[in-house]
Design a protein around this motif. Structure first.
Motif, PDB file in Angstrom:
ATOM      1  N   ILE A  20      32.502  64.530  -9.761  1.00  0.00           N
ATOM      2  CA  ILE A  20      32.205  63.938  -8.454  1.00  0.00           C
ATOM      3  C   ILE A  20      31.337  64.942  -7.696  1.00  0.00           C
ATOM      4  CG2 ILE A  20      33.132  62.946  -6.335  1.00  0.00           C
ATOM      5  CD1 ILE A  20      33.902  61.416  -8.872  1.00  0.00           C
ATOM      6  N   THR A  22      28.990  64.253  -4.875  1.00  0.00           N
ATOM      7  CA  THR A  22      28.933  64.059  -3.430  1.00  0.00           C
ATOM      8  C   THR A  22      29.542  62.709  -3.070  1.00  0.00           C
ATOM      9  OG1 THR A  22      26.838  65.274  -3.364  1.00  0.00           O
ATOM     10  CG2 THR A  22      27.431  64.004  -1.402  1.00  0.00           C
ATOM     11  N   TRP A  23      30.468  62.723  -2.118  1.00  0.00           N
ATOM     12  CA  TRP A  23      30.968  61.465  -1.565  1.00  0.00           C
ATOM     13  C   TRP A  23      29.993  60.967  -0.501  1.00  0.00           C
ATOM     14  CZ3 TRP A  23      34.349  58.478  -3.711  1.00  0.00           C
ATOM     15  CH2 TRP A  23      35.376  59.004  -4.516  1.00  0.00           C
ATOM     16  N   LYS A  24      29.648  59.695  -0.558  1.00  0.00           N
ATOM     17  CA  LYS A  24      28.755  59.086   0.425  1.00  0.00           C
ATOM     18  C   LYS A  24      29.532  58.321   1.494  1.00  0.00           C
ATOM     19  CE  LYS A  24      25.049  60.400  -1.821  1.00  0.00           C
ATOM     20  NZ  LYS A  24      24.158  61.436  -1.283  1.00  0.00           N
ATOM     21  N   CYS A  38      29.506  57.213  -4.044  1.00  0.00           N
ATOM     22  CA  CYS A  38      29.446  58.622  -4.423  1.00  0.00           C
ATOM     23  C   CYS A  38      28.380  58.827  -5.495  1.00  0.00           C
ATOM     24  CB  CYS A  38      30.796  59.129  -4.937  1.00  0.00           C
ATOM     25  SG  CYS A  38      31.334  58.390  -6.497  1.00  0.00           S
ATOM     26  N   GLU A  48      24.400  57.236  -9.216  1.00  0.00           N
ATOM     27  CA  GLU A  48      24.996  56.714  -7.995  1.00  0.00           C
ATOM     28  C   GLU A  48      26.005  55.635  -8.374  1.00  0.00           C
ATOM     29  OE1 GLU A  48      21.788  55.342  -5.593  1.00  0.00           O
ATOM     30  OE2 GLU A  48      21.389  57.316  -4.729  1.00  0.00           O
ATOM     31  N   LEU A  60      40.099  59.208  -0.364  1.00  0.00           N
ATOM     32  CA  LEU A  60      39.323  59.814  -1.447  1.00  0.00           C
ATOM     33  C   LEU A  60      40.300  60.619  -2.292  1.00  0.00           C
ATOM     34  CD1 LEU A  60      36.187  61.069   0.538  1.00  0.00           C
ATOM     35  CD2 LEU A  60      36.620  58.809  -0.451  1.00  0.00           C
ATOM     36  N   GLU A  64      35.143  66.688  -4.066  1.00  0.00           N
ATOM     37  CA  GLU A  64      33.801  66.981  -4.561  1.00  0.00           C
ATOM     38  C   GLU A  64      33.847  68.223  -5.454  1.00  0.00           C
ATOM     39  OE1 GLU A  64      31.188  67.410  -1.267  1.00  0.00           O
ATOM     40  OE2 GLU A  64      31.044  65.253  -0.872  1.00  0.00           O
TER      41      GLU A  64
END
Length: 451
Positions: A20, A22-24, A38, A48, A60, A64
Motif C-alpha cells: 500500500i 498511498t491512501w487517496k 489507494c 491505482e 483503513l 501506508e
C-alpha cells in the motif's frame, strides 16, 4: 446501512502480494464506485485501486508502506444495503481502456455481477486555465515536474487538449544522448526505515556490559526494506547471474556520424513532434545486427526432455530504465517491424511510462534482447547482467569527444563504447563478437540502415 470489507484483489499479474503506497481517501470520506482509493505497488508496477462500493469510508485497515497478501482486508465501507451486493460480494476487474501514454489502472469493479465502466471524477476532467490551456491535472503535474510551460506546448488531443505525449515531446533533453529520462530524486532515493537513537554512553571503563545493554551507534547505519520492484529485480539478477555463464566483449567506436544523423533528424520537420537521441540509432543497430546473428536473440529453455535453445525470429527490444522506484526493463514488441519514426515514437512512449513509474506488467514481459544506456550516468563501459529469458544485453556508454586517429591524423571525434554480455550456453564468443562489430559498424556509418 451495512459495513463491507474490501480485500486486496488479484490484479491479474500472477503476483501474490502488494504494498500500500498511498491512501487517496480517509475515514469519513464519501466515495463513488470506481473512485481511486489507494495506490499499490506490486513487483511489476504501480497501480491505482478503485473502489468497488459507493458509500462512506469506514476504516483503513493497512498502513501506508505495509506489504500484504492478496485477500487481506485493507479498508471498510459503510454502504446503503439497497445499493450493495451484500456480504460475500465478489469483486471483478475488467481491462481498462487505454489512455494516452498508457499506465496501470484497475477499473470496472462492478456490483451484482456486472462490470461498471469508470466514471471520470471531477478532478480528472480536463480543465481550462486562465491562459486558455486545456489539460488534465495529471498532465499539468507532469509538465511541472519536467519544467514545461503548457502555454508553449502544441496540443494534439481532442478539442485542443494537451496530452502526455505533447508534454514529453516538448520537454528538453537532459543531454544529447539521453533518451530514458527520470524525475529528480530527493535526498533519499528509496524509502528507508529511520535509524533508532543510539543508546546512552557512559558505562564504567573496564566493566564488560551485558550484550543487550551495550551502546551501539545506530546513527551510522540504516535499514532499507527489500520489497516491490527492488525485490523482484534482485531475485531476477541473482537467478540470471548464477544460472547463465556470462561473458562480456566490448568495442570503442567513432560515433560522429551517428551524432550528425541525430542532429539532422532533430532539425527535420518530419520529426518535429518526436524526440530523437542516439539511443534511437542504437536500437535500430541492435535490431539490424540481431537479424544477422539470430543466436543473440535466442533463449536457453529447460524442458522435461532436457534443455533446448529457442531462436526467436522477432525482436521484443528491452530498454533498461532506472526510475525512482527501481530498475524496470520494458520492451517494444515486434520492434523489427517498425520504421525509424515509429521506433522513435515507441521509445518516447516507453520513456513516459517509465518516468511515471506506471510501466504495465505486459510491457515488461516477453523481451528477447535488451539495451542498457549507461551513458546517461556518465559511464564509459560496463559488464551488464543478462535479463532472465534472454541470451544477450548491450550496454551503450557515454558519447564524448576524444582524440581519434582519422586518415593518419589525430582529430576530435564523438567516441563511445559498446559492450555486450552473452549467455555462453547459447552463443559463442565469435558470434557475439560479430554481433557487436555489426552494431559498431552501424553507429560508425548509419547509412548501413538504408537497405
Amino acid at each position: 446501512m451495512s459495513t463491507q470489507n474490501f480485500t486486496l484483489p488479484d490484479v491479474g499479474e500472477g503476483l501474490t502480494e502488494a504494498e500500500i503506497v498511498t491512501w487517496k481517501v480517509a475515514p469519513g470520506d464519501s466515495v463513488a464506485i470506481n473512485d481511486v482509493i489507494c495506490e499499490i505497488e506490486t513487483a511489476k508496477s504501480l497501480v491505482e485501486l478503485p473502489s468497488p462500493h459507493a458509500g462512506v469510508v469506514g476504516e483503513l485497515l493497512v498502513a501506508e508502506g505495509a506489504t500484504v497478501e492478496v485477500g487481506t482486508p485493507i479498508i471498510t465501507f459503510v454502504t446503503d444495503a439497497r445499493d450493495d451486493a451484500g456480504p460475500g460480494h465478489v469483486v471483478t476487474a475488467e481491462a481498462p481502456a487505454p489512455e494516452e501514454g498508457g499506465g496501470s489502472v484497475l477499473v470496472g469493479y462492478g456490483t451484482g455481477g456486472g462490470a461498471t465502466s469508470r466514471r471520470k471524477r471531477p478532478a480528472e476532467r480536463p480543465v481550462r486555465s486562465s491562459v486558455g490551456v486545456i489539460a488534465k491535472p495529471p498532465i499539468r503535474k507532469l509538465a511541472r515536474d519536467l519544467g514545461v510551460d503548457l502555454t508553449s506546448v502544441t496540443p494534439t488531443g481532442a478539442d485542443g487538449e494537451v496530452t502526455r505525449d505533447d508534454v514529453v515531446n516538448h520537454a528538453s533533453q537532459a543531454s544529447v544522448f539521453r533518451n530514458i529520462q527520470t524525475p529528480e530524486w530527493g535526498a533519499v532515493r528509496e524509502e528507508t526505515v529511520p535509524a533508532p537513537q543510539a543508546a546512552p554512553a557512559g558505562l564504567a571503563r573496564g566493566v564488560a556490559p551485558a550484550p543487550a545493554s551495550a551502546p551501539v551507534d545506530d546513527s551510522r547505519t540504516e535499514s532499507i526494506p527489500v520489497k516491490g520492484v527492488r525485490k523482484a529485480t534482485s531475485s531476477a539478477m541473482v537467478q540470471s547471474a548464477y544460472s547463465a555463464p556470462h561473458v562480456t566483449v566490448w568495442k570503442e567506436i567513432d560515433a560522429s556520424r551517428t551524432m550528425e544523423l541525430v542532429k539532422r533528424l532533430k532539425a527535420s520537420p518530419d520529426y518535429a513532434d518526436i524526440r530523437v537521441s542516439p539511443l534511437l540509432i542504437m536500437a535500430r543497430a541492435v535490431i539490424w545486427a540481431a537479424r544477422r546473428t539470430p543466436m543473440v536473440n535466442a533463449a536457453w529453455v529447460e524442458t522435461d526432455n532436457g534443455a533446448e535453445i529457442v531462436v526467436r525470429h522477432y525482436v521484443n527490444l528491452g530498454i533498461a530504465a532506472a526510475t525512482p522506484r527501481g530498475l524496470l526493463v520494458p520492451n517494444i514488441k515486434d520492434a523489427q517491424d517498425l520504421g525509424m519514426k515509429d521506433l522513435a515514437r515507441a521509445l518516447n512512449r516507453l520513456t513516459l511510462t517509465a518516468r511515471e513509474g506506471k510501466t504495465s506488467p505486459a510491457d515488461q514481459q516477453g523481451g528477447t534482447i535488451t539495451i542498457t544506456n549507461i551513458g546517461v550516468f556518465g559511464m564509459d563501459a560496463g559488464t551488464p547482467i543478462i535479463n532472465p529469458g534472454e541470451a544477450g544485453i548491450i550496454a551503450m556508454g557515454t558519447i564524448s569527444q576524444k582524440p581519434w586517429v582519422v586518415d593518419g591524423e589525430v582529430r576530435p571525434r564523438w567516441v563511445t563504447t559498446v559492450a555486450g554480455s552473452f549467455d555462453h550456453r547459447v552463443i559463442d564468443g565469435d558470434g557475439m563478437s560479430r554481433f557487436i562489430a555489426d552494431v559498431a559498424s552501424v553507429l560508425e556509418e548509419p547509412a548501413l540502415l538504408v537497405d
